[in-house]
Structure formats: structure tokens, C-alpha cells
Design a protein around this motif. Structure first.
Motif, short mmCIF file in Angstrom:
data_model
loop_
_atom_site.label_atom_id
_atom_site.label_comp_id
_atom_site.label_asym_id
_atom_site.label_seq_id
_atom_site.Cartn_x
_atom_site.Cartn_y
_atom_site.Cartn_z
N ASP A 1 0.82 -1.21 0.00
CA ASP A 1 0.00 0.00 0.00
C ASP A 1 0.86 1.27 0.00
O ASP A 1 0.34 2.38 0.10
CB ASP A 1 -0.96 0.01 1.20
CG ASP A 1 -0.26 -0.18 2.53
OD1 ASP A 1 0.70 -0.98 2.59
OD2 ASP A 1 -0.66 0.48 3.51
N ASP B 1 4.23 4.24 8.31
CA ASP B 1 3.39 3.38 9.14
C ASP B 1 3.98 3.22 10.55
O ASP B 1 3.86 2.17 11.18
CB ASP B 1 3.20 2.00 8.49
CG ASP B 1 2.15 2.05 7.38
OD1 ASP B 1 1.66 3.15 7.07
OD2 ASP B 1 1.85 0.98 6.82
N HIS C 1 -2.37 6.92 7.40
CA HIS C 1 -3.53 6.04 7.21
C HIS C 1 -4.76 6.51 7.98
O HIS C 1 -5.81 5.86 7.89
CB HIS C 1 -3.19 4.62 7.67
CG HIS C 1 -2.41 3.81 6.67
ND1 HIS C 1 -2.84 3.59 5.39
CD2 HIS C 1 -1.22 3.15 6.78
CE1 HIS C 1 -1.96 2.82 4.74
NE2 HIS C 1 -0.96 2.55 5.57
ZN LIG Z 1 0.52 1.10 5.18
#
Ligand SMILES: [Zn+2]
Length: 292
Positions: free
Chosen positions: A140, A231, A276
Motif C-alpha cells: 500500500d 506506518d 492512514h
Molecule cells: Zn501502510
């Protein structure tokens, strides 16, 4: 022989025509080349949506079976000395599948709008982007790296070794998703890296999620200091509780990186933009708007 007056009027007409053609070409030409760009600029793209069918994979033992939707952000940094993409989101090809694609029975991924179309909207051709920073090699984040064959890849040496080593699957990497990067010019990093040499765009080594995970620090003159999370954390509640997802590469490193980040944010009066976090991103301007 033309008289001086005639020469002058021809000159005026020529300048007028030049000015007209400049105006006309402005509408279709790419955005001003980075060399003439006066200030630092940050564009934010929506690079996908991820419906998580069991959020407890991000917060072990909590809310098992509950759904939560995440967004997937990627960014273009325009600096007087060059341009840099930060992460590339889910693959644009997903936009052909409005129903989305399910991964590991847990993640339903959709791409409402392609990255290519969003770059076009702001007048940047992918081949013209100088540098490509990816926070890490999960699918992603590297979904559209193939759009940037001419960009210099900026990656921590451990991440590169894991991605192109013998066991990429061990780290949750899918080599087919980033195969094109083999042909990119690469600068492997060993720690923090000041991308344009003036302290305004700095890659921060924040390992744990993956072996060479990194975040991006920006000093925007009008907006203030921002850390783009990669992340390091996935949403605000997890950040506040310093929870480590079950699929992280190294739990201790992950916790240390979050603690280091907390201190870094305080010391630098910086905001944490969680890439995110759907709710946080709903309050952030996306292209064609930008931050300065
Ligand atoms: Zn991610």
C-alpha cells in the motif's frame, strides 16, 4: 528600411504575441519547474482506501472482529532544488475494480482515484519527479512506484536488502509490486537524510514496522513543522496508546521509534500527520490545494 517607429510597433506586437502565447501555454504546461519554484510546497493525494475487517490486527487483543476504514495517503514535495514523491499508495490498476480487492481475508482495498490522474491535475508528469522516498516496501506504499522510473529512490539500506534479498515474504513484501525499482537509480541511506541540504525536508530512520522503515520531516514556512508518519502508527488511538500491530517486524524497535518520535515532535514543535488515519486526513487539504 523600416522607420524606428515601425520597428518599435513591431517589437510591441511581438511582445504582445509572446505574452499571449505564454498565457495560453500556462493552461496546459506543467507546473513551474522546481528550479523556479520560490517556496517549499506540499501536495497531499488520496492514494486509496483500506477497509480493515478485523481491526485487532493493528491493536492485538482489542476490538476483535470490528471493522475500521483507513485511508492511504501519498505526497508530493516541491522544493526550490527539486521534487520528491513520498509514498505511492495502492496500485492505480485497482481503480478499475470499484468493488475492491480483498487481501489476506482482512483488508479490502479500493482506489477511488488514480495517483496518475491526481498528478496530472496539478500539472506534474511522473517522469519529471526527481526523487522517490518510500516509507517502506509494503504494497500500500509502493503500489505506483512504476510511474517514477527516472526518480532517484531514497531508502534505508536494511529495507532495500530485505526487499531484494532472499526472503522478502518474511517482511510482508511482494517483490512483484516493486519489481520496477530494480532499474531506478538508488541512494541507500544509513540513518536520517537531509534531502535537499537545507534541513527543510529530512528523512527520519524510524525502524520497527519493517527493517528499514522511515518517516519524513518537513519544515513548511507558513504551515509549520510536520512529520509524515509512514506506518510508524496507523491511527490516532493507536498512537496515543503506543500499540504495535501484530504484523510489525520488530515490537521493541517499533516502541522505541514511537518514543523517539514523541520526543522529536516536542523538540521540533511538529505535528504528526498519520498517513492512514481517515479521520485526521478528512481535515487535511488534498490536491489541487497545497500547503506552504
Ligand atoms: Zn501502510
Amino acid at each position: 528600411m523600416p522607420t524606428p517607429v515601425k520597428l518599435f510597433s513591431r517589437l510591441v506586437i511581438s511582445i504582445f504575441i509572446l505574452a499571449l502565447s505564454a498565457c495560453a501555454s500556462d493552461k496546459t504546461a506543467p507546473a513551474p519547474k522546481s528550479a523556479t519554484q520560490p517556496a517549499l510546497r506540499l501536495y497531499v493525494f488520496n492514494c486509496g482506501e483500506i477497509e480493515v475487517l478485523d481491526i485487532s490486527v493493528f491493536q492485538p487483543g482489542i476490538d476483535k472482529g470490528k471493522h475500521k476504514t483507513l485511508t492511504d495517503s501519498c505526497y508530493l514535495v516541491v522544493h526550490p532544488k527539486g521534487t520528491m514523491m513520498w509514498d505511492t499508495g495502492l496500485p492505480d490498476a485497482l481503480a478499475q475494480k470499484p468493488e475492491g480487492m480483498t487481501f489476506m481475508n482482512t483488508f479490502v482495498m479500493r482506489m477511488p482515484k488514480t495517483l496518475a490522474s491526481q498528478l496530472k491535475e496539478i500539472g506534474y508528469a511522473p517522469e519529471s519527479i526527481d526523487k522517490l522516498g518510500v516509507s517502506h516496501f509494503h504494497g500500500d506504499h509502493v503500489g505506483n512506484v512504476g510511474l517514477f522510473p527516472k526518480s532517484q529512490l531514497l531508502v534505508q539500506k536494511e529495507e532495500y536488502a530485505a526487499a531484494f534479498g532472499t526472503e522478502p515474504g518474511k517482511y510482508g513484501f511482494d517483490p512483484t509490486s516493486y519489481a520496477s525499482l530494480k532499474s531506478n537509480h538508488v541512494k541507500t541511506l544509513d540513518g536520517d537524510y537531509d534531502v535537499f541540504g537545507d534541513g527543510a525536508v529530512v528523512i527520519k530512520r524510524m525502524v520497527g514496522h519493517t527493517p528499514g522503515h522511515q518517516a519524513l520531516f518537513l519544515k513548511l514556512p507558513k504551515t509549520g513543522n510536520i512529520l509524515l508518519s509512514g506506518d510508524l502508527t496507523h491511527y490516532t488511538d493507536n498512537w496515543e496508546h503506543k500499540r504495535v500491530p501484530s504484523f510489525n517486524f520488530n515490537k521493541e524497535q517499533s516502541i522505541k521509534s514511537m518514543e523517539d518520535t514523541e520526543k522529536f515532535l516536542k523538540d521540533n514543535h511538529a505535528m504528526l500527520w498519520i498517513q492512514h488515519d481517515l479521520e485526521q486526513n478528512s481535515g487535511i487539504k488534498h490536491v489541487p490545494a497545497y500547503y506552504e
